[in-house]
Design an enzyme around this catalytic site. Structure first.
Site, short mmCIF file in Angstrom:
data_model
loop_
_atom_site.label_atom_id
_atom_site.label_comp_id
_atom_site.label_asym_id
_atom_site.label_seq_id
_atom_site.Cartn_x
_atom_site.Cartn_y
_atom_site.Cartn_z
N TYR A 111 -15.32 32.64 -0.79
CA TYR A 111 -13.77 32.71 -1.01
C TYR A 111 -13.36 31.51 -1.42
CZ TYR A 111 -14.33 35.90 2.86
OH TYR A 111 -14.55 36.97 3.86
N GLY A 135 -3.26 39.90 10.55
CA GLY A 135 -2.99 39.29 9.34
C GLY A 135 -2.53 38.00 9.25
N CYS A 148 -30.96 26.03 -0.54
CA CYS A 148 -31.30 25.94 -2.05
C CYS A 148 -30.39 27.02 -2.87
CB CYS A 148 -32.70 26.31 -2.14
SG CYS A 148 -33.70 25.03 -1.43
N GLU A 149 -29.35 26.66 -3.06
CA GLU A 149 -28.34 27.44 -3.84
C GLU A 149 -27.19 26.40 -4.49
OE1 GLU A 149 -26.80 31.08 -3.96
OE2 GLU A 149 -28.23 32.11 -2.72
N GLU A 205 -3.30 43.57 16.14
CA GLU A 205 -4.63 43.36 15.90
C GLU A 205 -4.79 41.92 15.31
OE1 GLU A 205 -6.14 46.19 13.34
OE2 GLU A 205 -5.82 48.00 14.70
N PRO A 206 -4.35 40.85 15.94
CA PRO A 206 -4.58 39.61 15.18
C PRO A 206 -5.93 38.99 15.53
CG PRO A 206 -3.52 39.16 17.31
CD PRO A 206 -3.68 40.53 16.94
N ARG A 217 -17.51 30.75 4.09
CA ARG A 217 -16.41 31.00 3.72
C ARG A 217 -15.94 30.12 2.23
NH1 ARG A 217 -11.82 30.15 5.56
NH2 ARG A 217 -10.91 32.06 5.12
N1 LLP Z 1 -7.21 44.67 11.79
C1 LLP Z 1 -8.03 45.10 10.61
C2 LLP Z 1 -7.95 46.72 10.46
C3 LLP Z 1 -8.48 44.26 9.71
O1 LLP Z 1 -9.34 44.72 8.70
C4 LLP Z 1 -8.52 43.00 10.06
C5 LLP Z 1 -9.07 41.76 9.27
C6 LLP Z 1 -7.85 42.41 11.22
C7 LLP Z 1 -7.12 43.55 11.92
C8 LLP Z 1 -7.72 40.80 11.67
O2 LLP Z 1 -7.17 40.32 10.65
P1 LLP Z 1 -6.61 38.79 10.90
O3 LLP Z 1 -5.53 38.62 11.95
O4 LLP Z 1 -7.84 38.14 11.30
O5 LLP Z 1 -6.26 38.21 9.53
N2 LLP Z 1 -13.90 37.38 6.34
C9 LLP Z 1 -12.18 37.00 5.85
C10 LLP Z 1 -11.28 37.85 6.67
C11 LLP Z 1 -11.61 39.34 6.61
C12 LLP Z 1 -10.57 39.87 7.26
C13 LLP Z 1 -10.91 41.51 7.56
N3 LLP Z 1 -10.07 42.30 8.42
C14 LLP Z 1 -12.18 35.47 5.84
O6 LLP Z 1 -13.11 34.81 6.25
O7 LLP Z 1 -11.18 35.03 5.48
#
Ligand code: LLP
Length: 441
Positions: free
Chosen positions: A332, A255, A360-361, A289-290, A328
């Site tokens: 988003y 996160g 084409c969007e 879990e980054p 993205r």
């Molecule tokens: N652990 C779990 C259980 C997760 O669901 C995620 C991300 C992570 C770790 C890694 O999170 P991070 O460190 O990358 O923030 N597609 C979206 C982001 C989706 C994230 C999903 N889960 C975007 O483009 O912003």
């Protein structure tokens, strides 16, 4: 718009990209000018700087110096084999969410003992494969998943190492689509109902209950939601231990946010201190879990201007990358900084442009009213912060082969995922007999 105040392209790169810099007026990944890669590989393409990837990994390691915290890189952010291998070689484990990611992690050299398996919908086949591979742990997200895993492990004559992911009902204060820790989100076990599920897990013979997991969302830029979530985890550890349930491991999720435009990302040291303060005294082995933090700003999407179209007073810069390559912004409303590969003259006037793809969007827009210097057909542009959730979310929409991946290391570069040919894109398709013979070129 105050044009005089526009920061230099050099300053923008320094603020938001790891491993990229202007060298003699041309943007380079480490020591390789991007124009050289574009000429060799053809655009659009993703380019990753190894020094940036490793720099971020090391920054996180350093923040936890002296504390045993296992970093399990979340493959979902960028599952390119070379990227995963870069982290694996530096000692990272892997957070996976599918058996496809399991195969990638193993192929990249991640030891099974450093793999954690997250996700709300693991199939029995995925569970069996991961069990047979000997992964470190399953992050279980519901009672039905727990019962199914127990049955799969029982049938295999083994025990599944399990942590249960709680949903702490904390709003991460991030984009709605990437918040995962509120009670209305599909993730984890409602923390108020969790003790019963832990008790059930502890009672199942084929389940080895070892701990608790939490992950409240992505692109967090404030500590407060982490404080609330980790506080609930600590509370849960004490409650469960009070009931005689063994809790040895905590998986604190990912996160950590990064800078896309003007965000102030959390300092890894502050994040590490917060972890120490909230759960450090519990004597648990810690995993994080980054994903995004490790890869986002070490990658760019390199694209070439197809043409510039002036219409109804707007300047449309139409580039050869599209929403199929980078979704993205469309999905988003995400901001990706866009810069020219050749630094503009100091006195260049930056005026608003809509940077759009050829798909084409109407939603195929990378940026609206974005100040850009003069650009012309064939100029190269980069979209920054495209190392995470970018290449990995590409599609074949409009029969466009997704942009390939290139990784740079010093003066060397290599295509690490090539562009599929049109014949390869067609190869998985067959005409049914009633539609007659094919006529492939
Ligand atoms: N652990 C779990 C259980 C997760 O669901 C995620 C991300 C992570 C770790 C890694 O999170 P991070 O460190 O990358 O923030 N597609 C979206 C982001 C989706 C994230 C999903 N889960 C975007 O483009 O912003």
């Amino acid at each position: 718009m105050n044009l005089a105040a526009a920061p230099s392209v050099e300053a923008r790169i320094a603020a938001g990209a790891h491993g990229f810099s202007y060298r003699s007026g041309v943007l380079a990944a480490e020591e390789v000018p991007l124009a050289e890669i574009a000429a060799a590989v053809a655009t659009p393409l993703y380019c990753y700087a190894t020094a940036g990837l490793l720099g971020q990994y090391q920054a996180l390691r350093d923040a936890f110096a002296g504390r045993a915290v296992q970093i399990c890189y979340a493959l979902k952010a960028n599952d390119n084999l070379a990227v995963v291998r870069t982290f694996a070689a530096a000692g990272a484990g892997a957070d996976i969410v599918s058996v496809g990611e399991l195969h990638r992690a193993l192929a990249a050299g991640v030891p099974p003992g450093r793999i954690v398996f997250s996700g709300v919908g693991k199939t029995t086949a995925e569970m069996a494969t991961a069990l047979a591979a000997g992964i470190h742990q399953f992050n279980v997200e519901s009672l039905p998943e727990l019962e199914t895993l127990a049955a799969v492990a029982g049938a295999a004559g083994t025990r599944a190492p399990v942590v249960i992911r709680i949903n702490p009902d904390v709003d991460a204060g991030t984009h709605d689509k990437i918040a995962t820790g509120r009670k209305q989100d599909k993730f984890g076990v409602d923390w108020t109902a969790a003790p019963a599920i832990f008790a059930r897990a502890a009672a199942l013979a084929s389940i080895d209950l070892v701990g608790i997991a939490v992950h409240i969302g992505s692109q967090l830029t404030s500590l407060a939601p982490y404080t609330a979530a980790f506080g609930r985890v600590a509370e849960m550890v004490r409650t469960l231990r009070g009931q005689g349930i063994r809790i040895d491991r905590l998986d604190l999720g990912g996160g950590l946010g990064v800078r896309y435009s003007d965000e102030t990302p959390l300092a890894p040291a502050a994040y590490a201190r917060l972890i120490a303060a909230t759960v450090g005294e519990l004597g648990c082995a810690l995993t994080i879990e980054p994903g995004r933090f490790l890869v986002a700003n070490s990658g760019v999407l390199l694209t070439r201007v197809i043409l510039v179209k002036e219409s109804a007073g707007r300047r449309f810069v139409i580039v050869d990358a599209g929403m199929n390559d980078l979704i993205r912004p469309a999905l988003y409303g995400a901001h990706h900084t866009i810069l020219p590969v050749v630094a503009p003259r100091q006195d260049a006037v930056w005026t608003p442009a809509d940077v759009v793809g050829p798909v084409c969007e109407s939603g195929d827009i990378f940026a609206r009213d974005r100040p850009l210097p003069p650009v012309a057909a064939d100029d190269l542009l980069v979209l920054l912060s495209a190392g995470a959730y970018s290449s990995v979310m590409a599609s074949r929409y409009n029969s466009r082969p997704p942009a390939p991946d290139v990784q740079v290391h010093g003066r060397a570069f290599a295509v690490t995922r090539r562009r599929l040919s049109h014949a390869e894109m067609l190869a998985a398709e067959t005409l049914p007999p009633w539609l007659g013979p094919e006529s492939r070129p």
